[in-house]
Design a protein around this motif. Structure first.
Motif, PDB file in Angstrom:
ATOM      1  N   UNK A   1       0.847  -1.196   0.000  1.00  0.00           N
ATOM      2  CA  UNK A   1       0.000   0.000   0.000  1.00  0.00           C
ATOM      3  C   UNK A   1       0.881   1.244   0.000  1.00  0.00           C
ATOM      4  N   UNK A   2       0.359   2.299  -0.620  1.00  0.00           N
ATOM      5  CA  UNK A   2       1.180   3.505  -0.781  1.00  0.00           C
ATOM      6  C   UNK A   2       1.043   4.474   0.385  1.00  0.00           C
ATOM      7  N   UNK A   3      -0.176   4.773   0.783  1.00  0.00           N
ATOM      8  CA  UNK A   3      -0.406   5.788   1.807  1.00  0.00           C
ATOM      9  C   UNK A   3      -0.401   5.171   3.208  1.00  0.00           C
ATOM     10  N   UNK A   4      -0.015   5.985   4.197  1.00  0.00           N
ATOM     11  CA  UNK A   4      -0.019   5.510   5.586  1.00  0.00           C
ATOM     12  C   UNK A   4      -1.421   5.141   6.033  1.00  0.00           C
ATOM     13  N   UNK A   5      -2.419   5.937   5.633  1.00  0.00           N
ATOM     14  CA  UNK A   5      -3.799   5.682   6.051  1.00  0.00           C
ATOM     15  C   UNK A   5      -4.288   4.337   5.525  1.00  0.00           C
TER      16      UNK A   5
ATOM     17  N   UNK B   1      -1.191   6.859  14.777  1.00  0.00           N
ATOM     18  CA  UNK B   1      -2.575   6.377  14.815  1.00  0.00           C
ATOM     19  C   UNK B   1      -3.564   7.383  14.238  1.00  0.00           C
ATOM     20  N   UNK B   2      -3.253   8.672  14.292  1.00  0.00           N
ATOM     21  CA  UNK B   2      -4.201   9.685  13.808  1.00  0.00           C
ATOM     22  C   UNK B   2      -4.424   9.611  12.299  1.00  0.00           C
ATOM     23  N   UNK B   3      -3.522   8.990  11.571  1.00  0.00           N
ATOM     24  CA  UNK B   3      -3.685   8.933  10.119  1.00  0.00           C
ATOM     25  C   UNK B   3      -4.852   8.055   9.693  1.00  0.00           C
ATOM     26  N   UNK B   4      -5.399   7.258  10.626  1.00  0.00           N
ATOM     27  CA  UNK B   4      -6.541   6.404  10.276  1.00  0.00           C
ATOM     28  C   UNK B   4      -7.765   7.235   9.895  1.00  0.00           C
TER      29      UNK B   4
ATOM     30  N   UNK C   1      -8.016   9.450   7.768  1.00  0.00           N
ATOM     31  CA  UNK C   1      -8.052   9.668   6.312  1.00  0.00           C
ATOM     32  C   UNK C   1      -8.386   8.399   5.548  1.00  0.00           C
ATOM     33  N   UNK C   2      -8.616   7.272   6.259  1.00  0.00           N
ATOM     34  CA  UNK C   2      -8.819   5.994   5.563  1.00  0.00           C
ATOM     35  C   UNK C   2     -10.129   5.983   4.782  1.00  0.00           C
ATOM     36  N   UNK C   3     -11.155   6.658   5.270  1.00  0.00           N
ATOM     37  CA  UNK C   3     -12.467   6.622   4.603  1.00  0.00           C
ATOM     38  C   UNK C   3     -12.650   7.771   3.610  1.00  0.00           C
ATOM     39  N   UNK C   4     -11.569   8.474   3.260  1.00  0.00           N
ATOM     40  CA  UNK C   4     -11.701   9.551   2.267  1.00  0.00           C
ATOM     41  C   UNK C   4     -12.211   9.006   0.938  1.00  0.00           C
ATOM     42  N   UNK C   5     -11.797   7.839   0.586  1.00  0.00           N
ATOM     43  CA  UNK C   5     -12.292   7.152  -0.618  1.00  0.00           C
ATOM     44  C   UNK C   5     -13.032   5.896  -0.146  1.00  0.00           C
ATOM     45  N   UNK C   6     -14.374   5.896  -0.078  1.00  0.00           N
ATOM     46  CA  UNK C   6     -15.136   4.782   0.507  1.00  0.00           C
ATOM     47  C   UNK C   6     -14.840   3.433  -0.132  1.00  0.00           C
ATOM     48  N   UNK C   7     -14.549   3.415  -1.426  1.00  0.00           N
ATOM     49  CA  UNK C   7     -14.357   2.132  -2.094  1.00  0.00           C
ATOM     50  C   UNK C   7     -13.087   1.433  -1.627  1.00  0.00           C
ATOM     51  N   UNK C   8     -12.153   2.185  -1.067  1.00  0.00           N
ATOM     52  CA  UNK C   8     -10.895   1.584  -0.616  1.00  0.00           C
ATOM     53  C   UNK C   8     -11.142   0.502   0.437  1.00  0.00           C
TER      54      UNK C   8
END
Length: 716
Positions: A43-47, A89-92, A94-101
């Motif tokens: 995976x590329x991004x930390x989130x 841990x705060x980077x989580x 941003x995980x739902x910025x793109x719902x399909x991910x």
């Protein structure tokens, strides 16, 4: 079956985090393995890295993905995963910025780790639940939890809670119906009618026959032992053990039959009624034998052996002064003999006459003979032992056991291992021997008559030569039986607690027929090698972990090759406890005990239970005050003087004596106590304490709602 049987706790934790995972759960489910680290690295991004890892651990623990809100995970869990990936841990967030991910990650995890949809494994779940219904006592809630664990362990995604609940209810109802039908078809008509008659109340009786057979012995006596054996004989006489039901479990139905009233059982559907009664009677066949042997164990240990031992010790204490005087006389005589030279200076030997003359100067011959007789009476000879006194006292209690010996042999089918075979042989011969007017010594089992029993059985005072004492021999056999039962050298065929522990091991055709169901219910393979290797590995690891910690464990040491553990000291008081105690004490009202008693009497109306001995209601004024004063004086054991007040009409000595004699007696106090218990049950917090049947003594909480062999109401 209704499907709303789940508890609020089960609903709250189904497919979601009801609380923070424990450290053990974090290690078990959220510790990334090698493959997970490889997939995360792609995976590329930390989130997305952290989100993928959190979803991976979530499905491993919960059995499902949190698709509605993938980041609805406890903060401690996120921190645990982020620490492994060296991420914030705060980077989580941003995980739902793109719902399909999140959906793409769930598909990837499912494919990589072989997770299946519930529909693909429904048949397997049904088979597992069916096996658990047949092989366990679990109710619907426990079966639901078992199903969830099975789904998680077998990597099957959880369905909706309603779907799984309906499946559990459906499988349980289907398998129960099959179980009822199988048992019902195996019962002959005569037995079916006999079991239905158990639900009837005989003429002149207050309870049904089933209730009588379900009532366990509560008193410890010879007559109670006879009644317990008669109960076991009546249960056995129904013939339920002749029904071939070895492959059909009935423990759950037996539990229902043992706890339900006869009218409730009469209303059951016919096949279920027959199956429940059959399972109940089969359970009673073993339970009644166990209850009888429990009573025999308590009777022998507490009422016979213990009392005889106490009497024996008392006789020893009574004999000590006489023994002391007798030993002193013998010591004087022996001392004189030792001081007498064996020969004179010219070589002439000292005669016996001269020796006796010297001894008689110290102790007269008659006194010395009397002392020797006392010593011979008190001190056991070579064939005797220290148990002779209490065994002699035990033989005097023959009337307690004489009435049930034959019944014991007829009702209980005793078996034995090699060490207990002589005991069983002697026990089975005992009823025929004691039935005779005289017992020839040649017919007793001499192998058991050892130690002081030899004198008591073969040489009892006043016994005819060649005859054995029946009372002593009976107790000799019963003592051996008591010890052999406790060692399990002797066991009761058909019993459970006192039965042969090998009897319930399935073998041959019985095991072949039950094997698939049992293995499915337990989740085991037919070949045990892999499972045993896993257990051995876990045990080996535990041993090494303990050994590795010994050098730094100050509570463990070795002394003379033995492991020594320090005693556990009292737990440290929490830092906030003093402040909390002070706060709680400040909240409690300061009232006198008499005022508290009057207030409770007013709230509960308990004084209405104190009726006059003639049956009339109290008509005197301030009757409640008089009753409470008497209760206070009795409870504090202070007598009437502290509560008498001549200037208060309700507290004069004459009034108190009148109320004491006319109103305070065992039945009225018991009725008032019942009113207090009922009133206490209405308090909300009491439901968390056990419904009002909890007693407390010295910090130990226990429940004794009924009298039993091992517990009862204190006579004090």
């Amino acid at each position: 079956m209704p499907v709303d049987f789940l508890s609020d706790d089960q609903v709250s934790r189904f497919g979601r985090f009801a609380a923070d995972p424990t450290p053990g759960e974090l290690e078990q489910f959220f510790r990334l393995d090698g493959r997970a680290r490889e997939l995360v690295a792609g995976k590329r991004r930390d989130a997305t890295k952290l989100g993928w890892a959190v979803q991976w651990g979530t499905v491993r623990m919960l059995g499902t993905f949190l698709l509605d809100d993938p980041v609805a995970v406890p903060a401690s869990t996120v921190a645990f995963v982020a620490e492994q990936l060296h991420l914030d841990p705060a980077c989580l967030d941003d995980y739902t910025a793109r719902p399909k991910t999140a959906y793409e990650h769930t598909w990837e995890i499912r494919d990589a780790y072989g997770y299946r949809e519930f529909s693909a494994a429904e048949a397997e779940v049904r088979g597992f639940l069916a096996a658990r219904v047949w092989a366990s006592l679990e109710g619907p809630r426990a079966l639901f939890d078992r199903a969830v664990v099975w789904l998680v362990d077998n990597r099957v995604l959880l369905p909706g809670i309603t779907t799984l609940t309906r499946l559990v209810a459906e499988v349980r109802a289907t398998e129960n119906a099959a179980l009822y039908r199988t048992l019902d078809e195996a019962v002959p008509d005569e037995l079916r009618q006999s079991m239905r008659d158990l639900l009837k109340v005989p003429e002149g009786k207050r309870v049904s026959e089933l209730e009588r057979l379900r009532t366990v012995p509560m008193r410890v006596s010879g007559s109670a032992m006879t009644a317990a054996l008669e109960r076991a004989k009546d249960v056995r006489g129904l013939g339920a053990h002749l029904v071939p039901t070895s492959v059909v479990p009935g423990a759950r139905m037996a539990r229902y039959g043992m706890g339900s009233k006869a009218p409730t059982l009469r209303e059951l559907e016919e096949s279920r009624k027959t199956a429940t009664l059959l399972a109940t009677v089969r359970h009673l066949e073993s339970a009644s034998v166990d209850d009888a042997l429990d009573l025999l164990d308590v009777l022998m240990a507490s009422r016979l052996l213990a009392r005889a031992d106490r009497v024996g010790k008392e006789e020893k204490l009574k004999a000590l002064p006489k023994l002391k005087r007798a030993a002193g006389r013998v010591a004087k005589a022996v001392g004189v003999l030792l001081e007498t030279a064996p020969a004179t200076e010219d070589g002439e030997l000292v005669s016996v006459v001269d020796a006796w003359a010297a001894i008689e100067k110290a102790v007269p011959r008659e006194k010395l003979a009397e002392a020797l007789a006392i010593i011979a009476e008190v001190v056991p000879d070579e064939e005797g032992d220290e148990d002779e006194e209490w065994r002699a006292a035990l033989a005097t209690r023959y009337g307690t056991v004489r009435g049930f010996i034959r019944l014991l042999v007829d009702v209980v089918d005793f078996g034995a291992v090699e060490a207990g075979a002589p005991v069983v042989k002697a026990l089975k011969q005992l009823p025929h021997l004691i039935h005779r007017k005289k017992l020839p010594a040649t017919e007793v089992e001499r192998e058991l008559v050892t130690g002081s029993w030899r004198r008591l059985v073969f040489a009892a005072p006043g016994a005819e030569p060649g005859l054995a004492d029946k009372a002593a021999y009976s107790f000799c056999v019963l003592e051996h039986l008591h010890r052999a039962l406790r060692r399990r050298d002797v066991y009761a065929r058909g019993g459970d607690r006192w039965g042969d522990p090998r009897a319930k091991l399935l073998a041959g055709d019985r095991w072949e027929s039950a094997q698939p169901t049992v293995l499915t219910a337990l989740g085991l393979e037919a070949e045990p090698a892999a499972h045993l290797a896993e257990l051995a590995g876990a045990l080996h690891g535990a041993y090494h972990q303990v050994v590795a910690g010994l050098p730094t464990n100050s509570a463990v040491s070795f002394k003379d090759g033995k492991l020594v553990l320090d005693r556990l000291g009292p737990a440290a008081e929490p830092k906030l406890m003093p402040a909390f105690r002070q706060l709680a004490n400040g909240m409690l009202p300061k009232v006198d005990f008499p005022e508290l008693l009057l207030e409770v009497a007013d709230l509960t109306g308990m004084t209405s239970a104190f009726t006059h001995i003639s049956g009339a209601d109290p008509s005197m004024e301030e009757f409640e005050l008089s009753v409470c004063a008497l209760l206070l004086s009795e409870a504090c054991n202070v007598g009437l003087t502290p509560v008498v007040k001549p200037n208060v009409p309700a507290l004069t000595r004459g009034r108190l004596v009148q109320v004491d004699q006319g109103y305070l007696r065992a039945e009225t106090i018991s009725a008032a106590n019942g009113m207090l218990i009922e009133a206490q049950r209405g308090i909300d917090v009491v439901r968390a304490w056990g419904g009002g049947l909890i007693a407390s003594a010295d910090g130990v909480r226990f429940t004794v709602p009924v009298q039993s062999l091992h517990a009862g109401y204190s006579p004090k």
